[in-house]
Design a protein around this motif. Structure first.
Motif, mmCIF file in Angstrom:
data_model
loop_
_atom_site.group_PDB
_atom_site.id
_atom_site.type_symbol
_atom_site.label_atom_id
_atom_site.label_comp_id
_atom_site.label_asym_id
_atom_site.label_seq_id
_atom_site.Cartn_x
_atom_site.Cartn_y
_atom_site.Cartn_z
ATOM 1 N N LEU A 237 0.845 -1.197 0.000
ATOM 2 C CA LEU A 237 0.000 0.000 0.000
ATOM 3 C C LEU A 237 0.883 1.250 0.000
ATOM 4 O O LEU A 237 1.781 1.378 0.834
ATOM 5 C CB LEU A 237 -0.916 0.013 1.213
ATOM 6 C CG LEU A 237 -1.969 -1.102 1.245
ATOM 7 C CD1 LEU A 237 -2.695 -1.119 2.572
ATOM 8 C CD2 LEU A 237 -2.967 -0.931 0.115
ATOM 9 N N HIS B 80 -7.638 -0.783 -2.448
ATOM 10 C CA HIS B 80 -6.468 -0.872 -3.330
ATOM 11 C C HIS B 80 -6.603 -2.041 -4.288
ATOM 12 O O HIS B 80 -6.210 -1.960 -5.464
ATOM 13 C CB HIS B 80 -5.200 -1.018 -2.481
ATOM 14 C CG HIS B 80 -3.934 -0.956 -3.255
ATOM 15 N ND1 HIS B 80 -3.144 -2.059 -3.495
ATOM 16 C CD2 HIS B 80 -3.316 0.081 -3.870
ATOM 17 C CE1 HIS B 80 -2.096 -1.711 -4.207
ATOM 18 N NE2 HIS B 80 -2.168 -0.419 -4.451
ATOM 19 N N GLU C 234 -6.599 -1.552 2.137
ATOM 20 C CA GLU C 234 -6.130 -2.742 1.428
ATOM 21 C C GLU C 234 -7.201 -3.264 0.474
ATOM 22 O O GLU C 234 -6.907 -3.643 -0.671
ATOM 23 C CB GLU C 234 -5.740 -3.826 2.441
ATOM 24 C CG GLU C 234 -5.158 -5.075 1.807
ATOM 25 C CD GLU C 234 -4.762 -6.117 2.828
ATOM 26 O OE1 GLU C 234 -3.911 -6.970 2.495
ATOM 27 O OE2 GLU C 234 -5.308 -6.104 3.953
ATOM 28 N N ILE D 33 -4.796 6.243 -2.689
ATOM 29 C CA ILE D 33 -5.151 5.217 -3.669
ATOM 30 C C ILE D 33 -6.028 5.851 -4.728
ATOM 31 O O ILE D 33 -7.165 6.268 -4.443
ATOM 32 C CB ILE D 33 -5.897 4.044 -2.993
ATOM 33 C CG1 ILE D 33 -5.042 3.445 -1.860
ATOM 34 C CG2 ILE D 33 -6.268 2.984 -4.022
ATOM 35 C CD1 ILE D 33 -5.803 2.501 -0.961
ATOM 36 N N ALA E 4 -9.144 -0.919 -7.083
ATOM 37 C CA ALA E 4 -9.081 0.503 -7.433
ATOM 38 C C ALA E 4 -9.451 0.757 -8.885
ATOM 39 O O ALA E 4 -10.055 1.789 -9.202
ATOM 40 C CB ALA E 4 -7.685 1.050 -7.143
#
Length: 396
Positions: free
Chosen positions: A36, A118, A115, A55, A121
């Motif tokens: 990350l 991400h 997390e 992100i 995304a």
């Protein structure tokens, strides 16, 4: 999720007391192992004051921010605790220790949300920032200020702050106006035949004047009244000297009906009255320390609306609440950024002894925040875009 939170609670990070490096490094390591992207936020006086995860989604859109603090309140009287303030253990479904409720469990929850976001995304619009700040419990809000001042950071369309509480989504709070009032007088000896009106007597008169003021009450715009208090007093020493100086801290809680200008005008007027009623060798001084506006989102304003929708969908019964204490939401409101300032697990002992956070609600809290983020970051046509609130900008 509980594992990271336990690790964080075991690391003492009292605001303005402990070094923040250990708690920042703990989270930073967790994020980097999972790929990350994160970076530190810096303050020239304090040093590192937070971590920022950013992100970007695969499509254009507004950015949203999750915020949880990694520093904590002091321990207070450790002898009064029935377990160690840094226990970081789980007993009978409660995570125990300072910061368990405010807000290391939320910090862990937001890391896990980052997390998950991400990993998907590319299908989302806009972006997500996760701010994990320190220097919050000092009242300086150094991490939040560094985030807002960072030219590289995306300006959020809204912020969701991870303060605890399962039955409510906090959508507003009273603002504050704070000042130090320095009161002068002629010094003297308490046993002298010549009586003087000392600074303590003059300060007591000022407090009496302030306490007698009737400030605006609740109205249709805001459900809480304005309030003014003297919260600290410094002056005098020993027994025989009548002091020539006293310093007071004045705290005024603001509403749309009684804003910072009104607070300043009130204190200035009372200071003039004090100097007229009880003259002194030097005029009373007022030094403003801080002024943050009140804020209140309606249940239709984002990001409050997304949280309320998600809770309803999950069968979690919550109500929109305007809080009495001020918080980072007020700082954000002053910058035109709408915020919610609380939805999380049930808790006990916040800022007191035996702080602990109830873990049974954690899956529901996680699901509500995740659903809210999916809603806010869903790819929409121009006609379907999520409306961004202007309530925080107006302080209503």
């Amino acid at each position: 999720m509980v594992g990271l939170a336990r690790d964080l609670v075991r690391l003492s990070s009292r605001g303005g007391i402990d070094d923040y490096e250990r708690v920042l490094s703990c989270v930073e390591g967790w994020l980097r192992v999972r790929g990350l992207p994160c970076r530190r936020l810096h303050d020239t006086e304090v040093g590192d004051v937070g971590l920022l995860v950013e992100i970007a989604g695969g499509r254009p859109g507004p950015w949203w921010t999750l915020d949880a603090c990694l520093d904590t309140a002091p321990f207070g009287d450790e002898a009064a605790w029935t377990f160690s303030p840094t226990a970081g253990d789980v007993l009978d479904g409660w995570l125990r220790g300072r910061g368990a409720a405010d807000s290391k469990l939320a910090a862990s929850l937001f890391c896990h949300l980052a997390e998950e976001v991400h990993g998907r995304a590319a299908e989302l619009a806009g972006g997500l920032s996760v701010l994990l700040d320190v220097d919050e419990h000092t009242g300086r809000f150094g991490g939040a200020r560094a985030f807002l001042a960072d030219e590289r950071a995306q300006t959020p369309a809204g912020v969701m702050i991870g303060y605890p509480g399962f039955d409510e989504v906090v959508v507003g709070g009273r603002g504050l106006w704070r000042a130090r009032v320095t009161i002068h007088a002629q010094a003297g000896h308490s046993g002298s035949s010549r009586q003087v009106t000392g600074a303590i007597s003059r300060a007591a008169h000022f407090v009496t004047l302030l306490d007698a003021e009737q400030l605006p009450g609740p109205d249709e715009r805001f459900p809480l009244p304005a309030r003014a208090s003297v919260t600290a007093f410094s002056g005098g020493a020993g027994f025989s000297v009548v002091p020539d100086r006293v310093d007071l801290n004045v705290d005024v809680r603001l509403t749309p009906a009684f804003d910072g200008e009104a607070a300043a005008a009130l204190v200035t007027a009372l200071v003039r009255r004090l100097d007229t009623d009880l003259p002194a060798p030097a005029p009373t001084e007022v030094h403003r320390v801080a002024c943050w506006p009140p804020f209140r989102l309606s249940p239709r304003d984002e990001p409050a609306a997304a949280l309320l929708r998600a809770a309803a969908t999950r069968g979690v019964r919550v109500r929109a609440k305007t809080a009495g204490p001020s918080n980072i939401g007020n700082l954000l409101a002053g910058r035109g950024v709408p915020a919610t300032a609380g939805f999380g697990v049930r808790y006990e002992g916040l800022h007191g002894i035996d702080e602990r956070a109830h873990l049974a609600e954690l899956p529901d809290v996680y699901a509500v925040y995740l659903d809210a983020l999916r809603d806010l970051m869903a790819a929409r046509s121009a006609s379907e875009k999520v409306p961004v609130s202007d309530h925080a900008r107006s302080g209503n």
